[in-house]
Structure formats: C-alpha cells, structure tokens
Design a protein around this motif. Structure first.
Motif, PDB file in Angstrom:
ATOM      1  N   TYR A 147      61.005  63.896  75.458  1.00  0.00           N
ATOM      2  CA  TYR A 147      59.688  64.269  74.946  1.00  0.00           C
ATOM      3  C   TYR A 147      59.026  63.049  74.324  1.00  0.00           C
ATOM      4  CZ  TYR A 147      56.034  66.920  72.521  1.00  0.00           C
ATOM      5  OH  TYR A 147      54.836  67.424  72.086  1.00  0.00           O
ATOM      6  N   ASN A 148      57.802  62.747  74.779  1.00  0.00           N
ATOM      7  CA  ASN A 148      57.024  61.649  74.216  1.00  0.00           C
ATOM      8  C   ASN A 148      56.175  62.209  73.087  1.00  0.00           C
ATOM      9  OD1 ASN A 148      54.783  59.761  73.784  1.00  0.00           O
ATOM     10  ND2 ASN A 148      55.602  58.665  75.555  1.00  0.00           N
ATOM     11  N   THR A 149      56.576  61.885  71.859  1.00  0.00           N
ATOM     12  CA  THR A 149      55.933  62.460  70.677  1.00  0.00           C
ATOM     13  C   THR A 149      54.472  62.069  70.561  1.00  0.00           C
ATOM     14  OG1 THR A 149      58.062  62.445  69.523  1.00  0.00           O
ATOM     15  CG2 THR A 149      56.083  62.614  68.163  1.00  0.00           C
ATOM     16  N   LYS A 150      54.141  60.820  70.864  1.00  0.00           N
ATOM     17  CA  LYS A 150      52.753  60.357  70.737  1.00  0.00           C
ATOM     18  C   LYS A 150      51.836  61.060  71.733  1.00  0.00           C
ATOM     19  CE  LYS A 150      53.551  55.778  68.723  1.00  0.00           C
ATOM     20  NZ  LYS A 150      53.320  54.316  68.867  1.00  0.00           N
ATOM     21  N   LEU A 151      52.356  61.257  72.950  1.00  0.00           N
ATOM     22  CA  LEU A 151      51.528  61.878  73.986  1.00  0.00           C
ATOM     23  C   LEU A 151      51.655  63.393  74.008  1.00  0.00           C
ATOM     24  CD1 LEU A 151      52.345  59.346  76.843  1.00  0.00           C
ATOM     25  CD2 LEU A 151      50.264  59.422  75.465  1.00  0.00           C
ATOM     26  N   LYS A 152      52.650  63.905  73.288  1.00  0.00           N
ATOM     27  CA  LYS A 152      52.925  65.345  73.255  1.00  0.00           C
ATOM     28  C   LYS A 152      53.141  65.890  74.661  1.00  0.00           C
ATOM     29  CE  LYS A 152      50.569  66.260  68.896  1.00  0.00           C
ATOM     30  NZ  LYS A 152      49.576  67.091  68.170  1.00  0.00           N
ATOM     31  N   LYS A 153      53.968  65.163  75.408  1.00  0.00           N
ATOM     32  CA  LYS A 153      54.283  65.533  76.781  1.00  0.00           C
ATOM     33  C   LYS A 153      55.756  65.292  77.070  1.00  0.00           C
ATOM     34  CE  LYS A 153      50.261  66.753  78.476  1.00  0.00           C
ATOM     35  NZ  LYS A 153      50.029  68.047  79.144  1.00  0.00           N
ATOM     36  N   TRP A 154      56.330  66.166  77.880  1.00  0.00           N
ATOM     37  CA  TRP A 154      57.659  65.920  78.424  1.00  0.00           C
ATOM     38  C   TRP A 154      57.511  64.992  79.626  1.00  0.00           C
ATOM     39  CZ3 TRP A 154      62.314  67.106  76.439  1.00  0.00           C
ATOM     40  CH2 TRP A 154      62.382  68.098  75.453  1.00  0.00           C
ATOM     41  N   ILE A 155      58.281  63.889  79.608  1.00  0.00           N
ATOM     42  CA  ILE A 155      58.207  62.894  80.675  1.00  0.00           C
ATOM     43  C   ILE A 155      59.564  62.797  81.357  1.00  0.00           C
ATOM     44  CG2 ILE A 155      57.784  60.461  81.242  1.00  0.00           C
ATOM     45  CD1 ILE A 155      55.307  61.954  80.256  1.00  0.00           C
ATOM     46  N   MET A 156      59.533  62.764  82.691  1.00  0.00           N
ATOM     47  CA  MET A 156      60.748  62.530  83.465  1.00  0.00           C
ATOM     48  C   MET A 156      60.593  61.225  84.229  1.00  0.00           C
ATOM     49  SD  MET A 156      62.725  65.053  86.141  1.00  0.00           S
ATOM     50  CE  MET A 156      64.379  64.647  86.717  1.00  0.00           C
ATOM     51  N   MET A 157      61.497  60.298  83.975  1.00  0.00           N
ATOM     52  CA  MET A 157      61.505  59.025  84.697  1.00  0.00           C
ATOM     53  C   MET A 157      62.590  59.091  85.758  1.00  0.00           C
ATOM     54  SD  MET A 157      62.559  55.213  83.392  1.00  0.00           S
ATOM     55  CE  MET A 157      61.004  54.833  82.590  1.00  0.00           C
ATOM     56  N   CYS A 158      62.188  59.053  87.025  1.00  0.00           N
ATOM     57  CA  CYS A 158      63.136  59.182  88.134  1.00  0.00           C
ATOM     58  C   CYS A 158      63.427  57.829  88.781  1.00  0.00           C
ATOM     59  CB  CYS A 158      62.590  60.134  89.197  1.00  0.00           C
ATOM     60  SG  CYS A 158      62.426  61.838  88.631  1.00  0.00           S
ATOM     61  N   THR A 159      64.660  57.660  89.195  1.00  0.00           N
ATOM     62  CA  THR A 159      65.037  56.423  89.862  1.00  0.00           C
ATOM     63  C   THR A 159      64.603  56.461  91.332  1.00  0.00           C
ATOM     64  OG1 THR A 159      67.199  57.306  90.484  1.00  0.00           O
ATOM     65  CG2 THR A 159      67.048  56.183  88.371  1.00  0.00           C
ATOM     66  N   ALA A 160      64.363  55.277  91.875  1.00  0.00           N
ATOM     67  CA  ALA A 160      64.021  55.135  93.292  1.00  0.00           C
ATOM     68  C   ALA A 160      64.707  53.873  93.801  1.00  0.00           C
ATOM     69  CB  ALA A 160      62.511  55.047  93.487  1.00  0.00           C
ATOM     70  N   ALA A 161      65.522  54.008  94.827  1.00  0.00           N
ATOM     71  CA  ALA A 161      66.320  52.875  95.284  1.00  0.00           C
ATOM     72  C   ALA A 161      66.562  52.956  96.776  1.00  0.00           C
ATOM     73  CB  ALA A 161      67.656  52.840  94.541  1.00  0.00           C
ATOM     74  N   TYR A 187      65.217  49.739 104.797  1.00  0.00           N
ATOM     75  CA  TYR A 187      64.628  50.855 104.047  1.00  0.00           C
ATOM     76  C   TYR A 187      63.197  50.528 103.640  1.00  0.00           C
ATOM     77  CZ  TYR A 187      63.993  54.166 100.172  1.00  0.00           C
ATOM     78  OH  TYR A 187      63.530  55.140  99.324  1.00  0.00           O
ATOM     79  N   LYS A 188      62.281  51.473 103.865  1.00  0.00           N
ATOM     80  CA  LYS A 188      60.860  51.238 103.594  1.00  0.00           C
ATOM     81  C   LYS A 188      60.339  52.013 102.380  1.00  0.00           C
ATOM     82  CE  LYS A 188      60.405  48.612 107.209  1.00  0.00           C
ATOM     83  NZ  LYS A 188      60.222  47.141 107.056  1.00  0.00           N
ATOM     84  N   GLY A 189      61.194  52.778 101.737  1.00  0.00           N
ATOM     85  CA  GLY A 189      60.728  53.594 100.626  1.00  0.00           C
ATOM     86  C   GLY A 189      60.553  52.818  99.329  1.00  0.00           C
ATOM     87  N   LEU A 190      60.190  53.537  98.276  1.00  0.00           N
ATOM     88  CA  LEU A 190      59.946  52.942  96.963  1.00  0.00           C
ATOM     89  C   LEU A 190      61.230  52.403  96.359  1.00  0.00           C
ATOM     90  CD1 LEU A 190      58.025  52.474  94.493  1.00  0.00           C
ATOM     91  CD2 LEU A 190      58.784  54.728  93.679  1.00  0.00           C
ATOM     92  N   ARG A 191      61.125  51.226  95.800  1.00  0.00           N
ATOM     93  CA  ARG A 191      62.177  50.641  94.974  1.00  0.00           C
ATOM     94  C   ARG A 191      61.608  50.500  93.569  1.00  0.00           C
ATOM     95  NH1 ARG A 191      62.750  48.253 100.126  1.00  0.00           N
ATOM     96  NH2 ARG A 191      64.888  47.860 100.820  1.00  0.00           N
ATOM     97  N   GLY A 192      62.082  51.340  92.640  1.00  0.00           N
ATOM     98  CA  GLY A 192      61.521  51.278  91.290  1.00  0.00           C
ATOM     99  C   GLY A 192      61.712  52.569  90.535  1.00  0.00           C
TER     100      GLY A 192
END
Length: 560
Positions: A147-161, A187-192
C-alpha cells in the motif's frame, strides 16, 4: 541435475581446441580416444607432452558443467503420499498457487478481506477454510503487493524477464547449448517491470511498463515497500556474466524512484566488481571464475529494513557465489558496499546467497537483534550439486557480517520410500522465507521456509547459532516422472505467514495449502480485520476509504 547427458559435438571440438592451443592433449579427450586401452609404448610416447601441459593447465581443462550420476537409491516414480509433523492442514485449493517470500511483500487487504497473488490473479484467503480464486490471469507476471500511503493506492510491481535457459533433457547444458541460448535471446517481450494500481483487484489498471534494457534478463524478484524507492533484481544488458546454465546473463542492482508508479525513473546501479565482462582482472580473483556452474549475480534484490527517505542507510542483498552484501545507501545515487560475507565451504552449483530476511525482533528476543536469515536456493534436481543450507548472519558490524549459525538438514520422513530427499526426485534445498511484511506482530523466533521437494519446514531460531526444526509438511508430489519439466523443481515454492491468525499458506506446483502449527499458536479461522502489520512503517492507512472519483495514473491507451 538428474538427466542423461546426451553426446554432443562441443566437448570434442573443445578438446581439440585445447590440444591445439596448449601443445598437449586433454585427459578427457585422451580417455575417450583410447577407449580404455593403455599400451605401454603408446603411454610412454605421450608422457612428455601430457606431463608438460598438465603442469600448467592441470589434469582437467574442459570447463563443461559436471556430469554427475543419479543416486542409486533414487525413486523411479513421484511419491504421492503426504507427510506431516506437528502441523495440521486447514485447507487445500487445487489449481492456484499463491506467491510470496522473494518479493517479501504480498498481501492485499481491505476490511476483513485478504488476498494473496496467484497465477496472474489472487486467492481470497479471508475465510481460512474456504480459499477462493479471484480474477485469475488478468495480471501479467507476479511480484510485490504493498500500500502506497501517499497515493492511497494498492500498488503491485510485477517482474518481466526473458525466459530461463534451464537445462532439460533436450538441452542438458542449458545456456551452453547454442540452440537453446539463441531461442532465449530472441525473446521480444518486456524486460523490466509492470506497475499496476490494484486498489480494486477485480479491475487492475496497468500504470506503466518500465523497460530496464533491450538486452539482458529484465527483472526477477524485486523489493518495493510502498515508499519512494524500489530495488530491482535486474539484468539491464548482456554484459553481466553468469556461469550457471539457467540464464545467459546475470542480474545486479538497479534502484528506481517510485514516487509516481506511472513514471518510474532510474536512480542508480551497482554490481560486484568483476561481474561485468571486461573486468577480468577482478573476476579472476574468485575461485569459481569460469566453472560454468556458479551463480555469479544478484538474486532477490536488496531488502531495505528502513526506508532511505526515513533515514535508512542499509540494504542486504544475496549475490550468489559472490556472497551476501551489506550495502551503504546513504547516497542513493551512488550505492556502495559496507561489507560482505561468503560461505567458506562453497563449491560448484546452487545460489549460495538468495533471499535475505532481516529478523524483526523485540525485547523478549535480544539474541535476535541484528540478525539476517540468508537463504540459498537449490538449483539442480536430485542433489547434482553441493548441498547448502540457510544461515543466520550477524550484521551488528555492517563492515564485517558473520555467519554464526546453520539450519539443520531436513530428514526424510521415517515412513517415506526414500532414505534422503536427494532420492525423492527434484530440487532439495531451501527457496523462500515467509514474507517480511505480513499482518500482525511477527514472532521473531519462528522462521518458515519453503524447501522444494521437502515441502514446508518451520524452525525455531531463538538461539541463532543453533536453529531447530519444530514442524514440517511434505505435500503429495505432482507431475509425471516421464516429463522432466513437470517435476524437476520439486514441489513447494512459496510461503506466507499470517501472524495475527497463526496461519501458514504455501504455494506448490499443484495448488495452495493453509496450515497451522502449535509453534505459532491456536489458529484463527474466521475473517478478521488486520489491526497492524509486522513492519509499522509499511501499509500505513491501508484501510482508508478512497473516494470513487480519485484519479491516479494512466491506462496504457492514455500513455500511448
């Protein structure tokens, strides 16, 4: 790894290359061509050339991954029995496997509802006896949930490899088989990373796809606690070397500013001197340089107990064979190491330092002050590598961290059809700890660890120099023994502990289990609101009511 190594041309070519360049002939090449026939005169004629070369290059000059045979007592099937000690199964959900551990933050909550990420969606674990799949397959990848307290939002950071280049029967040398390596690199997909607003988990909104580099691995498992910075386990280009067969390149640390998760900005990078190609003089100082088995890179990003914006200056990161590093983050734009510790008995294979878990302690457990539990990760199936175990590390002096204790090796259940987990098929060794951020006040002395084919292991670390196993659960094995890819990793991958309800959730390849143990206390099975979190600075205000008209971020269409 448990596999039959196929004959291939590269070893022969390599032997000829060594013979030509060094004016001698390799021992392996000699043995193959002689077909085991030794004739006195022929042997004598080779003595001069072979002996001279051996003095310089040693007896073994071909650096292929080692080819170790399967243990004689290894099972020829996958054991379908369940084994349990000092635990009870509360619930079992097939078809959805919860994540947790490596990201160290995983639970979403609102009111009495609790969700854990699983298979691109979530499992609702509010009612412990009745877990339910929610929104499966709508999110790309897995990762941290906070939970990002400043933004008052639940954030999910997903891996990409990019995909792994793990060794399989068709390509027994992994990245060292050119055909497989070329496929992975194409592989042509997102790395990040991909950032999502999951305040409403039924309608996740992708905020940004952040590319860490067109080449390299992308990210594996990252650390983001809802604050200003995130610490990425990141391969940003093709210059970070990896000896092990699982990936063509290794990862290091990238720090990014997450003030706006829809506009991520890189802050800094750090790697172990010698890790990058071109730094050969530094790299040659390590005994594993060129062994084709060791994990020469980061795994699990940095765990940062106190946010930098709140005055924190220290992070702990596992860099595989390079060791565990205590990082100085006092200048976030120029991170540097305080100190490091390596495993003195290290040898080929495994990830000697993987997840780093700073113990959250209290006045009742003074011995656990300044203790980090550092896990290794087993890589090869069937113990085709040197066995490692998790360590307790004293980090009171950040310039001189010390290993002070080792976790005991799990023993095979007395009624199992194998004498050792090495014979149970699949990986045997630790993988993930419980999550660092979880509901309730953590019990500092309890450590739950997923252990691949040995299931879940629960330890008491009250005496950090002598951790003791107090409970365990080995679920039935899944997969088809004739299909290597279905079983080589073992079974149990991830673990999450709810401290306020005394429940343990594990994710296996087959599904999800909820467990209880007297080591935690009496389980609470009904839904309840979270009163506090294990890390007081995280998820502050998590249950605030956000106005429906509150605008945040951009959709992909708006970004384009």
């Amino acid at each position: 790894m448990a596999k039959v190594r196929k004959a291939s041309k590269p070893p022969q070519n390599k032997a000829q290359e060594f013979a030509g360049k060094r004016g001698g002939i390799s021992r392996r090449f000699l043995l193959k061509r002689s077909a085991g026939v030794v004739v006195g005169a022929a042997a004598a004629s080779l003595t001069g050339a072979f002996g001279a070369r051996a003095q310089v290059g040693g007896l073994y000059v071909y650096n292929s991954p080692p080819e170790l045979p399967l243990p004689m007592g290894a099972l020829t099937y996958l054991d379908q029995k369940q084994y349990i000690h000092n635990m009870e199964v509360v619930a079992h959900l097939s078809g959805a496997s919860i994540s947790g551990g490596e990201p160290l933050m995983a639970m979403w909550a609102k009111g009495k509802q609790r969700l854990l990420p699983a298979n691109g969606g979530f499992v609702d674990v509010s009612e412990a006896k009745n877990p339910v799949v929610v929104n499966k397959g709508v999110i790309r990848g897995g990762g941290t949930v906070t939970y990002n307290t400043k933004l008052k939002k639940w954030i999910m950071m997903c891996t990409a490899a990019q995909p792994l280049s793990s060794a399989v029967p068709e390509f027994p040398h992994g990245q060292y088989d050119k055909e497989l390596r070329d496929k992975v690199l194409a592989y042509k997909g997102l790395r990040g990373i991909r950032n999502y607003d999951i305040t409403d988990p039924t309608k996740p909104n992708m905020l940004q796809e952040f590319n860490t580099g067109e080449k390299g691995n992308g990210t594996h498992h990252n650390f983001y606690d809802g604050g200003q910075y995130a610490y990425l386990d990141c391969g940003w280009d093709d210059q970070l070397r990896l000896e092990n067969h699982q990936r063509p390149y290794s990862n290091a640390i990238m720090i990014v500013d997450m003030s706006d998760p829809a506009q991520v900005k890189e802050v800094s990078r750090w790697w172990v001197p010698g890790q990058r190609l071109g730094e050969e003089e530094e790299y040659k100082k390590y005994r594993f340089a060129g062994d084709h088995t060791s994990w020469t890179g980061n795994h699990g990003a940095l765990t940062v107990p106190k946010r930098v914006e709140d005055g924190g200056t220290i992070g702990y990161g596992g860099f595989g064979a390079f060791g565990m590093y205590v990082m100085d983050l006092s200048d976030i734009k120029h991170p540097k190491p305080y100190g490091k510790v390596q495993y003195d008995f290290d040898a080929f294979g495994t990830i000697p330092f993987h997840t780093c878990y700073p113990v959250i302690t209290d006045a009742a457990h003074p011995k656990l002050q300044n203790i980090v539990v550092a896990l290794h990760e087993a890589i090869e199936a069937d113990c085709r590598e040197v066995y490692h175990t998790p360590y307790t590390v004293d980090v009171k002096d950040p310039k001189n961290p010390k290993i002070i204790g080792f976790f005991p090796r799990p023993a095979a259940p007395p009624d199992a059809p194998y004498a050792d987990f090495c014979m149970a098929r699949g990986r045997f060794g630790s993988h993930n700890t419980q999550c660092w951020l979880a509901p309730g006040a953590s019990k500092p002395n309890i450590m739950a660890v997923s252990w691949f084919n040995a299931g879940l292991r629960v330890f008491d670390i009250s005496e950090p120099t002598q951790p003791k196993e107090v409970a365990w659960f080995v679920p039935p094995r899944d997969g088809d023994i004739n299909k290597f890819e279905t079983w080589w990793r073992g079974t149990t991958e991830n673990v999450f502990v709810e401290w306020d309800r005394n429940l343990i959730w594990i994710g296996t390849h087959e599904g999800t289990y909820c467990l209880s143990t007297p080591a935690l206390g009496k389980p609470v099975l009904e839904a309840r609101k979270i009163e506090k979190w294990s890390v007081p600075t995280c998820n502050v205000g998590w249950d605030d009511q956000t106005a429906a008209t509150f605008y945040f971020g951009r959709s992909l269409s708006e970004m384009s």
